[in-house]
Design a protein around this motif. Structure first.
Motif, short mmCIF file in Angstrom:
data_model
loop_
_atom_site.label_atom_id
_atom_site.label_comp_id
_atom_site.label_asym_id
_atom_site.label_seq_id
_atom_site.Cartn_x
_atom_site.Cartn_y
_atom_site.Cartn_z
N LEU A 44 35.14 -54.21 42.62
CA LEU A 44 35.60 -55.43 41.97
C LEU A 44 35.65 -56.60 42.94
CD1 LEU A 44 38.43 -54.01 39.67
CD2 LEU A 44 36.11 -54.69 39.03
N THR A 45 34.82 -56.53 43.96
CA THR A 45 34.70 -57.64 44.91
C THR A 45 34.29 -58.91 44.16
OG1 THR A 45 34.03 -56.15 46.68
CG2 THR A 45 33.48 -58.47 46.95
N GLY A 46 35.00 -60.00 44.45
CA GLY A 46 34.72 -61.26 43.77
C GLY A 46 35.60 -61.50 42.56
N TRP A 47 36.49 -60.53 42.27
CA TRP A 47 37.41 -60.64 41.14
C TRP A 47 38.85 -60.41 41.59
CZ3 TRP A 47 35.50 -61.45 36.07
CH2 TRP A 47 34.10 -61.35 35.94
N HIS A 48 39.79 -60.95 40.85
CA HIS A 48 41.20 -60.66 41.09
C HIS A 48 41.96 -60.76 39.77
CE1 HIS A 48 41.04 -65.13 41.48
NE2 HIS A 48 42.25 -65.09 40.93
N THR A 49 43.19 -60.31 39.76
CA THR A 49 44.03 -60.42 38.57
C THR A 49 44.51 -61.86 38.44
OG1 THR A 49 44.77 -58.15 38.96
CG2 THR A 49 46.04 -59.47 37.39
N PHE A 50 44.51 -62.37 37.24
CA PHE A 50 44.96 -63.74 36.97
C PHE A 50 46.31 -64.00 37.62
CE2 PHE A 50 47.25 -66.67 34.01
CZ PHE A 50 46.50 -67.81 34.26
N GLN A 51 46.39 -65.09 38.38
CA GLN A 51 47.58 -65.55 39.09
C GLN A 51 47.99 -64.63 40.24
OE1 GLN A 51 48.35 -68.47 38.56
NE2 GLN A 51 48.90 -69.03 36.48
N LYS A 52 47.12 -63.67 40.62
CA LYS A 52 47.48 -62.74 41.69
C LYS A 52 46.35 -62.59 42.71
CE LYS A 52 50.68 -60.07 38.82
NZ LYS A 52 51.02 -58.72 38.27
N ALA A 53 45.78 -63.70 43.12
CA ALA A 53 44.71 -63.67 44.12
C ALA A 53 45.21 -63.03 45.41
CB ALA A 53 44.22 -65.10 44.41
N GLY A 54 44.39 -62.15 45.98
CA GLY A 54 44.75 -61.49 47.23
C GLY A 54 45.57 -60.23 47.05
N GLN A 55 45.96 -59.91 45.82
CA GLN A 55 46.74 -58.71 45.55
C GLN A 55 45.85 -57.62 44.94
OE1 GLN A 55 50.49 -59.39 43.48
NE2 GLN A 55 50.46 -61.55 44.08
N PRO A 56 46.21 -56.36 45.10
CA PRO A 56 45.39 -55.28 44.52
C PRO A 56 45.30 -55.39 43.01
CG PRO A 56 46.96 -54.41 46.13
CD PRO A 56 47.35 -55.84 45.88
N VAL A 57 44.13 -55.09 42.47
CA VAL A 57 43.91 -55.09 41.02
C VAL A 57 44.43 -53.78 40.44
CG1 VAL A 57 42.13 -55.13 39.23
CG2 VAL A 57 41.92 -56.61 41.23
N SER A 58 45.01 -53.84 39.26
CA SER A 58 45.52 -52.64 38.60
C SER A 58 44.44 -51.58 38.46
CB SER A 58 46.06 -53.01 37.21
OG SER A 58 46.33 -51.84 36.46
N GLU A 59 44.84 -50.32 38.58
CA GLU A 59 43.91 -49.20 38.42
C GLU A 59 43.37 -49.11 36.99
OE1 GLU A 59 45.87 -45.69 39.72
OE2 GLU A 59 45.81 -46.23 41.86
N LYS A 60 44.01 -49.82 36.07
CA LYS A 60 43.50 -49.83 34.70
C LYS A 60 42.14 -50.53 34.61
CE LYS A 60 48.05 -49.62 32.50
NZ LYS A 60 49.04 -50.30 31.63
N TRP A 61 41.86 -51.40 35.59
CA TRP A 61 40.53 -51.99 35.71
C TRP A 61 39.74 -51.09 36.65
CZ3 TRP A 61 38.69 -55.52 32.54
CH2 TRP A 61 39.54 -56.44 31.93
N ALA A 62 39.01 -50.15 36.09
CA ALA A 62 38.27 -49.17 36.89
C ALA A 62 36.78 -49.50 36.90
CB ALA A 62 38.48 -47.77 36.29
N VAL A 63 36.08 -48.94 37.88
CA VAL A 63 34.63 -49.06 37.94
C VAL A 63 34.04 -47.67 37.72
CG1 VAL A 63 32.64 -49.67 39.35
CG2 VAL A 63 34.73 -51.04 39.49
N GLU A 64 33.29 -47.52 36.64
CA GLU A 64 32.73 -46.22 36.27
C GLU A 64 31.30 -46.38 35.78
OE1 GLU A 64 35.27 -44.83 33.18
OE2 GLU A 64 37.06 -44.69 34.44
N ASP A 65 30.41 -45.59 36.34
CA ASP A 65 29.01 -45.56 35.88
C ASP A 65 28.39 -46.95 35.80
OD1 ASP A 65 29.20 -42.76 35.53
OD2 ASP A 65 30.08 -43.03 33.54
N GLY A 66 28.65 -47.75 36.82
CA GLY A 66 28.04 -49.07 36.90
C GLY A 66 28.63 -50.10 35.96
N ALA A 67 29.84 -49.84 35.46
CA ALA A 67 30.49 -50.77 34.54
C ALA A 67 31.95 -50.96 34.92
CB ALA A 67 30.39 -50.27 33.10
N ILE A 68 32.48 -52.13 34.60
CA ILE A 68 33.93 -52.37 34.69
C ILE A 68 34.54 -51.81 33.42
CG2 ILE A 68 35.75 -54.10 34.81
CD1 ILE A 68 33.76 -55.96 36.22
N HIS A 69 35.45 -50.87 33.56
CA HIS A 69 36.07 -50.22 32.41
C HIS A 69 37.56 -50.52 32.41
CE1 HIS A 69 37.33 -46.18 30.34
NE2 HIS A 69 37.48 -47.21 29.53
N PHE A 70 38.01 -51.27 31.41
CA PHE A 70 39.45 -51.43 31.23
C PHE A 70 39.91 -50.23 30.42
CE2 PHE A 70 43.25 -52.86 28.97
CZ PHE A 70 44.04 -53.13 30.09
#
Length: 239
Positions: A44-70
Motif C-alpha cells: 500500500l505504498t503511496g496510500w494512507h488512512t484518511f487523516q492519518k498520514a504516516g500511521q499504519p494502515v488497518s489490516e482490514k485493508w489487505a493486499v491479496e492476489d494483486g488487489a487491494i481487498h477491504f
C-alpha cells in the motif's frame, strides 16, 4: 506552371519545418503525460488512512492476489493517496461483494475540520445494484454503480457487472469538466464548478455542506463502507 508547383512545394516544406506551424496542428504540442501506477500490486505504498498520514494502515485493508481487498467491518477508515491530483485521468478495476457498497472519491481535502472523505469529494459509486438498497434510493438511479453519487442520473444505466465480477472504471477530470465511464460506457458527464454544478448540489443530500465539491485538487479515496470490496490495476495520468 512547373515553377509554380515547385514554389508551392517549397513553401509547404518550410511550413512543416516551422515549430509554430506544427504546434497549431491538432494534438501537436499536447504531449500526454505518462501513466503512473497508484498500486504496485504488492503493498500500500503511496496510500494512507484518511487523516492519518504516516500511521499504519488497518489490516482490514489487505493486499491479496494483486488487489487491494477491504475485508469488511467498520472502523478502518477510507484509504487515500499520499499525493493530490487536480486534472487527471484515472483507470481502476473494482469488484464488490454481494450486498456491498463502496466508492471512489476525488478532490478529497484532509483539513482536520472535515471528518470524512465524502464531506469534500464527489463520489463515483461502487455498488451491488441487485442487492444493496442504495440502488433504489436517491432519484432515477443516481446512487447506482458508476453514477455520480446522489447528483446525476446515469447517462447509461445498468452498465455494472454483477457482484463478484470485475468492473473497469474510468474517471476524467479536466479544466472544470468531468466524465465517468464503467465497462466502456459513459455513465456521467458534468461540470465540476459553476451554476450547473451548484444547482446539482443544491438538489442533493450535499446541500449546505461547507466544503463539498469546492476543491480543484485533492486526494483520491477508496471508501470503507463496511463491506468487502476489491480494487486493482489502478493507474493515473495528470492532464
Amino acid at each position: 506552371m512547373k515553377q509554380l508547383k515547385l514554389s508551392v512545394l517549397a513553401l509547404l516544406a518550410l511550413a512543416l519545418c516551422n515549430p509554430l506551424a506544427q504546434a497549431a496542428t491538432p494534438e501537436k504540442g499536447l504531449a500526454k503525460k505518462p501513466w503512473q501506477t497508484l498500486f504496485d500490486g504488492k503493498t500500500l505504498t503511496g496510500w494512507h488512512t484518511f487523516q492519518k498520514a504516516g500511521q499504519p494502515v488497518s489490516e482490514k485493508w489487505a493486499v491479496e492476489d494483486g488487489a487491494i481487498h477491504f475485508t469488511g467491518g467498520r472502523g478502518a477508515g477510507d484509504l487515500v493517496t499520499d499525493k493530490e491530483y487536480g486534472n487527471f485521468e484515472l483507470e481502476i478495476e473494482w469488484k464488490i461483494a454481494e450486498g456491498g457498497n463502496s466508492g471512489i472519491i476525488y478532490h478529497v481535502n484532509e483539513d482536520p475540520k472535515y471528518k470524512a472523505t465524502y464531506q469534500t469529494g464527489p463520489e463515483m459509486q461502487v455498488l451491488d445494484n441487485e442487492r444493496h438498497p442504495d440502488a433504489k434510493q436517491g432519484r432515477d438511479g443516481n446512487r447506482t454503480a458508476g453514477a455520480l453519487y446522489d447528483l446525476q442520473k446515469p447517462i447509461t444505466p445498468n452498465a455494472a457487472k454483477p457482484a463478484g465480477e470485475w468492473n473497469k472504471a474510468r474517471l476524467i477530470i479536466n479544466n472544470g469538466k468531468a466524465e465517468q465511464y464503467l465497462n466502456g460506457k459513459k455513465i456521467a458527464e458534468y461540470p465540476t464548478s459553476g451554476p450547473e454544478w451548484d444547482a446539482m448540489v443544491a438538489n442533493s443530500k450535499f446541500k449546505g455542506w461547507e466544503g463539498f465539491g469546492k476543491f480543484n485538487t485533492g486526494k483520491i479515496a477508496l471508501q470503507d463502507h463496511g463491506d468487502q470490496v476489491w480494487y486493482r490495476n489502478i493507474r493515473i495520468r495528470e492532464l
